[in-house]
Design a protein around this motif. Structure first.
Motif, PDB file in Angstrom:
ATOM      1  N   ARG A  19       0.851  -1.188   0.000  1.00  0.00           N
ATOM      2  CA  ARG A  19       0.000   0.000   0.000  1.00  0.00           C
ATOM      3  C   ARG A  19       0.887   1.239   0.000  1.00  0.00           C
ATOM      4  O   ARG A  19       1.662   1.465   0.931  1.00  0.00           O
ATOM      5  N   LEU A  20       0.751   2.015  -1.050  1.00  0.00           N
ATOM      6  CA  LEU A  20       1.484   3.271  -1.156  1.00  0.00           C
ATOM      7  C   LEU A  20       0.649   4.393  -0.559  1.00  0.00           C
ATOM      8  O   LEU A  20      -0.576   4.392  -0.671  1.00  0.00           O
ATOM      9  N   SER A  21       1.344   5.350   0.044  1.00  0.00           N
ATOM     10  CA  SER A  21       0.677   6.516   0.607  1.00  0.00           C
ATOM     11  C   SER A  21       1.261   7.782   0.008  1.00  0.00           C
ATOM     12  O   SER A  21       2.449   7.839  -0.305  1.00  0.00           O
ATOM     13  N   SER A  69      -7.571   5.349  -3.345  1.00  0.00           N
ATOM     14  CA  SER A  69      -8.522   5.907  -2.387  1.00  0.00           C
ATOM     15  C   SER A  69      -7.896   7.117  -1.708  1.00  0.00           C
ATOM     16  O   SER A  69      -6.710   7.396  -1.871  1.00  0.00           O
ATOM     17  N   GLY A  70      -8.721   7.816  -0.986  1.00  0.00           N
ATOM     18  CA  GLY A  70      -8.230   8.998  -0.299  1.00  0.00           C
ATOM     19  C   GLY A  70      -8.891   9.163   1.045  1.00  0.00           C
ATOM     20  O   GLY A  70     -10.057   8.828   1.202  1.00  0.00           O
ATOM     21  N   ASP A  71      -8.142   9.666   1.974  1.00  0.00           N
ATOM     22  CA  ASP A  71      -8.653   9.998   3.292  1.00  0.00           C
ATOM     23  C   ASP A  71      -8.611  11.516   3.398  1.00  0.00           C
ATOM     24  O   ASP A  71      -7.595  12.088   3.754  1.00  0.00           O
ATOM     25  N   ASN A  72      -9.706  12.150   3.051  1.00  0.00           N
ATOM     26  CA  ASN A  72      -9.705  13.608   2.980  1.00  0.00           C
ATOM     27  C   ASN A  72      -9.427  14.273   4.313  1.00  0.00           C
ATOM     28  O   ASN A  72      -8.880  15.364   4.380  1.00  0.00           O
ATOM     29  N   THR A  76      -4.480  12.378   2.937  1.00  0.00           N
ATOM     30  CA  THR A  76      -3.614  11.279   2.549  1.00  0.00           C
ATOM     31  C   THR A  76      -4.317  10.409   1.528  1.00  0.00           C
ATOM     32  O   THR A  76      -5.495  10.102   1.686  1.00  0.00           O
ATOM     33  N   PHE A  77      -3.575  10.037   0.509  1.00  0.00           N
ATOM     34  CA  PHE A  77      -4.116   9.215  -0.562  1.00  0.00           C
ATOM     35  C   PHE A  77      -3.352   7.903  -0.606  1.00  0.00           C
ATOM     36  O   PHE A  77      -2.184   7.839  -0.242  1.00  0.00           O
ATOM     37  N   TYR A  78      -4.056   6.874  -1.051  1.00  0.00           N
ATOM     38  CA  TYR A  78      -3.487   5.543  -1.026  1.00  0.00           C
ATOM     39  C   TYR A  78      -3.619   4.869  -2.386  1.00  0.00           C
ATOM     40  O   TYR A  78      -4.568   5.111  -3.131  1.00  0.00           O
ATOM     41  N   LEU A  79      -2.669   4.001  -2.654  1.00  0.00           N
ATOM     42  CA  LEU A  79      -2.772   3.094  -3.793  1.00  0.00           C
ATOM     43  C   LEU A  79      -2.524   1.694  -3.232  1.00  0.00           C
ATOM     44  O   LEU A  79      -1.391   1.343  -2.890  1.00  0.00           O
ATOM     45  N   GLU A  80      -3.614   0.948  -3.113  1.00  0.00           N
ATOM     46  CA  GLU A  80      -3.529  -0.425  -2.628  1.00  0.00           C
ATOM     47  C   GLU A  80      -3.242  -1.315  -3.823  1.00  0.00           C
ATOM     48  O   GLU A  80      -3.982  -1.295  -4.822  1.00  0.00           O
ATOM     49  N   MET A  81      -2.170  -2.088  -3.727  1.00  0.00           N
ATOM     50  CA  MET A  81      -1.740  -2.922  -4.857  1.00  0.00           C
ATOM     51  C   MET A  81      -1.722  -4.376  -4.412  1.00  0.00           C
ATOM     52  O   MET A  81      -0.978  -4.735  -3.486  1.00  0.00           O
ATOM     53  N   LEU A  93       4.828   7.410  -8.620  1.00  0.00           N
ATOM     54  CA  LEU A  93       4.730   8.827  -8.269  1.00  0.00           C
ATOM     55  C   LEU A  93       3.279   9.243  -8.175  1.00  0.00           C
ATOM     56  O   LEU A  93       2.463   8.862  -9.012  1.00  0.00           O
ATOM     57  N   CYS A  94       2.979  10.032  -7.165  1.00  0.00           N
ATOM     58  CA  CYS A  94       1.647  10.604  -7.059  1.00  0.00           C
ATOM     59  C   CYS A  94       1.681  12.043  -7.592  1.00  0.00           C
ATOM     60  O   CYS A  94       2.699  12.728  -7.505  1.00  0.00           O
TER      61      CYS A  94
END
Length: 115
Positions: A19-21, A69-72, A76-81, A93-94
């Protein structure tokens, strides 16, 4: 000053998950958050887009395996892989697009998937 700080990359075996943040500071509203990946010999690839209405778009290569997804509340935003493959290896890269149309980039985080 807008800053994007990424974390969560690493080395994982094929079939594993990461999981990337991407933590954003200095920005209240945005149009979209995008995740890209770069790998040697390949062009930068748009992997996932998360719009401010919550809608998402994924590259065919990751559809069904990656979730943006994002936690407004925390910006913080996430990329679950999941079900990672060796071809998912790269620098991720975000990039966030502000309401005014300005784009800001994270520093990148390396993902390495071993066979």
């Amino acid at each position: 000053q807008v800053q994007l700080v990424e974390s969560g990359g690493g080395l994982v075996q094929a079939g594993g998950s990461l999981r990337l943040s991407c933590q954003v500071s200095g920005l209240v509203n945005y149009r979209a958050m995008r995740w890209y990946r770069e790998s040697p010999g390949n062009q930068r690839e748009l992997v996932a887009t998360l719009a401010n209405d919550g809608s998402t778009i994924y590259a065919d290569s990751v559809k069904g395996r990656f979730t943006a997804s994002g936690d407004n509340a925390m910006n913080t935003f996430y990329l679950e892989m999941n079900s990672l493959k060796p071809e998912d290896t790269g620098d991720y890269l975000c990039r966030i697009l502000s309401d005014s149309g300005t784009a800001y980039w994270g520093q990148g985080t390396q993902v390495t998937v071993s066979a």
